[in-house]
Design a protein around this motif. Structure first.
Motif, PDB file in Angstrom:
ATOM      1  N   ASN A  92      -5.377  -4.343   1.219  1.00 56.58           N
ATOM      2  CA  ASN A  92      -5.528  -3.017   1.824  1.00 56.58           C
ATOM      3  C   ASN A  92      -6.544  -2.130   1.109  1.00 56.58           C
ATOM      4  O   ASN A  92      -6.481  -0.908   1.195  1.00 56.58           O
ATOM      5  CB  ASN A  92      -4.168  -2.302   1.827  1.00 56.58           C
ATOM      6  CG  ASN A  92      -3.095  -3.083   2.565  1.00 56.58           C
ATOM      7  OD1 ASN A  92      -3.126  -3.208   3.787  1.00 56.58           O
ATOM      8  ND2 ASN A  92      -2.143  -3.621   1.824  1.00 56.58           N
TER       9      ASN A  92
ATOM     10  N   GLU B 256      -8.681   1.057   2.828  1.00 60.63           N
ATOM     11  CA  GLU B 256      -7.898   2.272   3.070  1.00 60.63           C
ATOM     12  C   GLU B 256      -7.538   2.969   1.765  1.00 60.63           C
ATOM     13  O   GLU B 256      -7.614   4.201   1.654  1.00 60.63           O
ATOM     14  CB  GLU B 256      -6.621   1.911   3.828  1.00 60.63           C
ATOM     15  CG  GLU B 256      -5.670   3.071   4.034  1.00 60.63           C
ATOM     16  CD  GLU B 256      -4.387   2.664   4.724  1.00 60.63           C
ATOM     17  OE1 GLU B 256      -3.453   3.492   4.773  1.00 60.63           O
ATOM     18  OE2 GLU B 256      -4.311   1.526   5.214  1.00 60.63           O
TER      19      GLU B 256
ATOM     20  N   ASP C 104     -14.044  -2.931   6.127  1.00 64.34           N
ATOM     21  CA  ASP C 104     -12.918  -3.327   6.981  1.00 64.34           C
ATOM     22  C   ASP C 104     -13.064  -4.749   7.529  1.00 64.34           C
ATOM     23  O   ASP C 104     -12.082  -5.499   7.567  1.00 64.34           O
ATOM     24  CB  ASP C 104     -12.746  -2.342   8.143  1.00 64.34           C
ATOM     25  CG  ASP C 104     -12.014  -1.069   7.722  1.00 64.34           C
ATOM     26  OD1 ASP C 104     -11.602  -0.979   6.545  1.00 64.34           O
ATOM     27  OD2 ASP C 104     -11.868  -0.151   8.567  1.00 64.34           O
TER      28      ASP C 104
ATOM     29  N   ARG D 132      -7.400 -11.426   3.001  1.00 62.80           N
ATOM     30  CA  ARG D 132      -5.993 -11.787   3.247  1.00 62.80           C
ATOM     31  C   ARG D 132      -5.805 -13.301   3.265  1.00 62.80           C
ATOM     32  O   ARG D 132      -4.768 -13.810   2.835  1.00 62.80           O
ATOM     33  CB  ARG D 132      -5.517 -11.158   4.559  1.00 62.80           C
ATOM     34  CG  ARG D 132      -5.286  -9.658   4.435  1.00 62.80           C
ATOM     35  CD  ARG D 132      -4.855  -9.009   5.740  1.00 62.80           C
ATOM     36  NE  ARG D 132      -4.482  -7.619   5.535  1.00 62.80           N
ATOM     37  CZ  ARG D 132      -3.238  -7.169   5.409  1.00 62.80           C
ATOM     38  NH1 ARG D 132      -2.230  -8.018   5.479  1.00 62.80           N
ATOM     39  NH2 ARG D 132      -2.989  -5.888   5.209  1.00 62.80           N
TER      40      ARG D 132
ATOM     41  N   LYS E   9       0.815  -1.212   0.000  1.00 57.32           N
ATOM     42  CA  LYS E   9       0.000   0.000   0.000  1.00 57.32           C
ATOM     43  C   LYS E   9       0.853   1.269   0.000  1.00 57.32           C
ATOM     44  O   LYS E   9       0.477   2.269  -0.624  1.00 57.32           O
ATOM     45  CB  LYS E   9      -0.957   0.006   1.195  1.00 57.32           C
ATOM     46  CG  LYS E   9      -0.286   0.164   2.548  1.00 57.32           C
ATOM     47  CD  LYS E   9      -1.324   0.333   3.654  1.00 57.32           C
ATOM     48  CE  LYS E   9      -0.630   0.556   5.000  1.00 57.32           C
ATOM     49  NZ  LYS E   9      -1.611   0.775   6.093  1.00 57.32           N
TER      50      LYS E   9
END
Length: 379
Positions: free
Chosen positions: A250, A253, A297, A304, A227
């Motif tokens: 990520n 974000e 989130d 992941r 990121k």
């Protein structure tokens, strides 16, 4: 009926989740694509090395699923098993069919351009001609081209100059907006050192290419799972050139952004998360960044795990979840890639998907998972 025994003996009861409403409008603040997988014909010879045979009805139905939640479709990308089972005749037909279906609902489509129809080692000139052929096919079909990384170019290029020669030639010849694509070696080990150097040094090479051809470069998709590198590169892009995040670790974000900008998205994980992505983007369009993050989130642990090493086999998890969620009737993949993940890995994926409400029919998901784990020796 929703209780199953997982590998290792743990019993899990699926909660299921509400069926997400369809008919979401595309985001007004971000440009977002889900990279779609393909559905194999389960009765065909979809074994390693054999030509891909697809279930076209199920494959197209999944694209309508993405459009119905307000996402565009990124077609014939890495998620569709480019270089991992699908051959170019199937790719070309896939792009043509998806564009036709998109016209019926006003959906957006970008499509991958590569060199994967070449056989064996190639010269720099042969790589360039291969790109030209596929680029012409995509433009003729009516999709926006995405210039994907080439294993053949990575094998023959002696340094940054060779990459710039091929890409600059292509961008000089095209008169339609294109998206560049930088796929990291975690997705394809054959792409190590792409652009002629380590990623932190290659950013200067890629940036020089974009600045020279910003007339036709609509954006760049970065799939490096870094990121900080993406943000730094995003801040150096010329005005009007988009950063499409390909960071499946990520994304909340990066899409939310900061005071200096944001990333748009072209993500494989969004094919899985589409029912949640649509509402989340609606919140972001209204300026509710906190609400957007609150929806997405909690999905990061799933993403992941899905894209955990060896990352290139994430497609197996995507198809497994598509089967459990009822988007297809079987867990079979072209090239036999359903063997790409272990039963233990898929069991954890099942639990994480259930925790965020991605399995709307808990009884169906449990029955299918129970059948699969039985074949893996779970009693």
């Amino acid at each position: 009926m929703t209780s199953i025994v997982l590998p290792g003996g743990h019993r899990h009861t699926l909660r299921g989740g509400p069926a997400a409403p369809r008919g979401a409008a595309p985001s007004t603040s971000r440009v977002v694509y889900g990279a779609a997988h393909v559905v194999a014909d389960p009765l065909a010879e979809n074994v390693p090395g054999a030509p891909a045979v697809l279930d076209w009805d199920a494959t197209m139905a999944f694209r309508h699923h993405l459009w119905s939640h307000g996402l565009g479709v990124a077609e014939a990308m890495d998620t569709a098993q480019r270089g991992m089972g699908i051959d170019y005749p199937a790719v070309r037909s896939l792009i043509q069919r998806t564009v036709r279906e998109a016209h019926s609902v006003g959906g957006k489509v970008v499509a991958g351009v590569a060199t994967d129809h070449l056989e064996g080692p190639a010269t720099l000139g042969e790589v360039l001609d291969a790109y030209r052929r596929q680029l012409a096919d995509v433009v003729e079909a009516g999709a926006q081209p995405v210039l994907m990384c080439s294993r053949h170019l990575a094998a023959v290029a002696k340094g940054p100059a060779d990459y710039l020669y091929v890409y600059s030639t292509l961008l000089s010849e095209v008169d339609t907006p294109v998206v560049l694509h930088w796929l990291g070696e975690m997705f394809d080990p054959a792409l190590a050192g792409y652009w002629g150097s380590a990623a932190t040094e290659a950013t200067d090479t890629v940036l020089s290419l974009i600045k020279e051809h910003d007339r036709v470069v609509d954006g760049i998709k970065m799939s490096l799972l870094d990121k900080d590198l993406e943000i730094a590169f995003r801040r150096r892009l010329p005005a009007g050139v988009r950063m499409f995040t390909g960071d499946d670790f990520n994304y909340p974000e990066l899409i939310a952004g900061d005071e200096e900008g944001h990333s748009d998205a072209l993500l494989g994980v969004f094919a899985v998360l589409a029912p949640l992505v649509g509402p989340a983007l609606g919140l972001l369009d209204e300026g509710d960044t906190a609400g957007f993050r609150a929806v997405l989130d909690p999905t990061v642990p799933l993403a992941r795990h899905l894209f955990g090493a060896p990352t290139q086999f994430y497609k197996t998890g995507i198809v497994f979840l598509s089967w459990l969620a009822g988007h297809q009737d079987h867990f079979t993949m072209v090239g036999g890639l359903q063997s790409g993940r272990s039963a233990t890995h898929l069991a954890r994926l099942l639990v994480l998907a259930d925790e965020v409400g991605l399995l709307p029919d808990a009884e169906l998901a449990a029955a299918r998972a129970r059948a699969f784990f039985t074949t893996c020796g779970v009693r």
